[in-house]
Enzyme design. Structure first.
Site, PDB file in Angstrom:
ATOM      1  N   LYS A 267       0.846  -1.205   0.000  1.00  0.00           N
ATOM      2  CA  LYS A 267       0.000   0.000   0.000  1.00  0.00           C
ATOM      3  C   LYS A 267       0.881   1.254   0.000  1.00  0.00           C
ATOM      4  CE  LYS A 267      -3.813  -2.448   2.140  1.00  0.00           C
ATOM      5  NZ  LYS A 267      -4.509  -2.869   3.357  1.00  0.00           N
TER       6      LYS A 267
ATOM      7  N   ASP B 123     -10.851   2.951   4.574  1.00  0.00           N
ATOM      8  CA  ASP B 123     -11.151   1.523   4.425  1.00  0.00           C
ATOM      9  C   ASP B 123     -12.662   1.288   4.328  1.00  0.00           C
ATOM     10  OD1 ASP B 123      -9.096  -0.262   4.075  1.00  0.00           O
ATOM     11  OD2 ASP B 123      -8.545  -0.335   6.197  1.00  0.00           O
TER      12      ASP B 123
ATOM     13  N   GLN C 261      -4.311  -1.792   9.644  1.00  0.00           N
ATOM     14  CA  GLN C 261      -4.271  -3.093   8.972  1.00  0.00           C
ATOM     15  C   GLN C 261      -4.878  -4.177   9.868  1.00  0.00           C
ATOM     16  OE1 GLN C 261      -3.269  -3.640   5.721  1.00  0.00           O
ATOM     17  NE2 GLN C 261      -4.041  -5.705   6.037  1.00  0.00           N
TER      18      GLN C 261
END
Ligand SMILES: NC(=O)c1ccc[n+]([C@@H]2O[C@H](COP(=O)([O-])OP(=O)(O)OC[C@H]3O[C@@H](n4cnc5c(N)ncnc54)[C@H](OP(=O)(O)O)[C@@H]3O)[C@@H](O)[C@H]2O)c1
Length: 293
Positions: free
Chosen positions: A52, A119, A96
């Protein structure tokens, strides 16, 4: 059969974003900034976050990475998220997953500022998604939608089957495919581990999204001729011939399913790359939203 190539589509997304950030740079403007938090040292999570960050660079974004040991307490992570929430130079915050067991996923997701929730896991983002309002869409299903759009795959009126009902993939995927949008307008059936007649349901499907995390689960006898098959699964399987010691396998028995399909995604090289591209798009949207507020 045509491959839905995540490399091509994700590169197109990154190029488009790069053009925008090059212009921002030329105008001496601040660049979009993604902050990533990684707790512990799970190999797959490390790889995802590193990728990412690398992709942020390719798109011309700024990125920051905050690493914490596995035994870091919840309050420390919450304090870091609050700091990033209040930092005007940060547009998107990514934590994450999965988290170590002693840290509540729900608490962590809920503490992220919904305006920086790139997200798309915050209940406010999910609520807006369900109502069809503009919001941050969870990156994996958003990436699948971008891929369907890129290849101009007709979805209206089609029967779509999504296997897996997780909050991050299956459930939002089923909502997106059922929405009155293009791509969208599918009739959707969402399947899970308690579904009793999965094979019969899949055999009727024009579009199948497999997102359950079981290697080669979707076999050729479950797929009708000319179906579109999207493989979300990512499982590490031991492979002594690889330097890493493993290879990545999807949820679809690609070799036998592909010949029956009109379109199919490979693993690797399919949805995984699109997930990152979608995250970058969400971060750019967060940046634009902030600058317009
Ligand atoms: N490509 C990407 O970028 C990306 C991103 C995220 C995840 N993934 C991968 O996608 C896969 C799914 O991830 P996830 O986080 O959604 O997984 P998850 O939270 O474990 O959910 C799996 C879902 O599959 C269902 N399921 C399990 N066994 C089944 C069976 N035999 N028949 C039908 N349904 C079954 C489960 O049903 P129940 O609800 O009944 O338990 C559950 O809803 C994993 O391989 C993951 O690594 C890939």
């Amino acid at each position: 059969m045509q491959l839905l190539d995540g490399k091509i589509v994700s590169q197109a997304v990154k190029n488009e974003l790069r053009e925008k950030t090059d212009q921002l740079k030329a105008d001496n403007k601040r660049l979009p900034h993604l902050a990533a938090i990684l707790i512990g040292n799970d190999g797959a999570s490390e790889t995802y976050v590193a990728s990412k960050i690398k992709n942020c660079e390719e798109a011309g974004f700024k990125s920051s990475m905050y690493r914490f040991n596995t035994d870091t307490n919840e309050d420390t992570i919450i304090a870091k998220i609050e700091e990033l929430n209040n930092d005007d130079e940060v547009d998107g915050i990514l934590v994450q997953l999965p988290l170590p067991k002693h840290i509540s996923e729900e608490k962590i997701i809920n503490i992220i500022d919904p305006l920086k929730d790139v997200d798309g896991f915050h209940p406010i983002s999910v609520g807006k998604l369900v109502q069809g309002l503009p919001t941050f869409i969870p990156a994996t299903p958003y990436g699948v939608m971008l891929m369907l759009e890129h290849y101009k795959i007709e979805t209206a009126g089609k029967f779509a089957v999504v296997i897996g009902r997780s909050n991050i993939v299956g459930r939002p995927m089923s909502i997106l495919l059922s929405q009155n949008t293009n791509p969208g307008n599918c009739t959707v059936t969402l399947c899970h581990s308690r579904t009793t007649n999965l094979k019969e349901i899949c055999l009727q499907a024009d579009i199948i999204v497999a997102a359950l995390g079981k290697v080669s689960f979707l076999t050729a006898d479950m797929v009708k001729e000319n179906a579109v098959v999207i493989d979300v699964g990512i499982t590490r399987v031991e492979d002594a011939t690889k330097k890493s010691g493993f290879k990545i396998k999807g949820d679809v028995d690609f070799e036998n399913v592909a010949p029956k399909c009109s379109y199919i995604t490979p693993v690797p090289g399919g949805v995984g790359l699109m997930t990152i591209a979608a995250l970058l798009k969400n971060t750019y949207h967060a940046y634009i939203q902030k600058n317009n507020s």
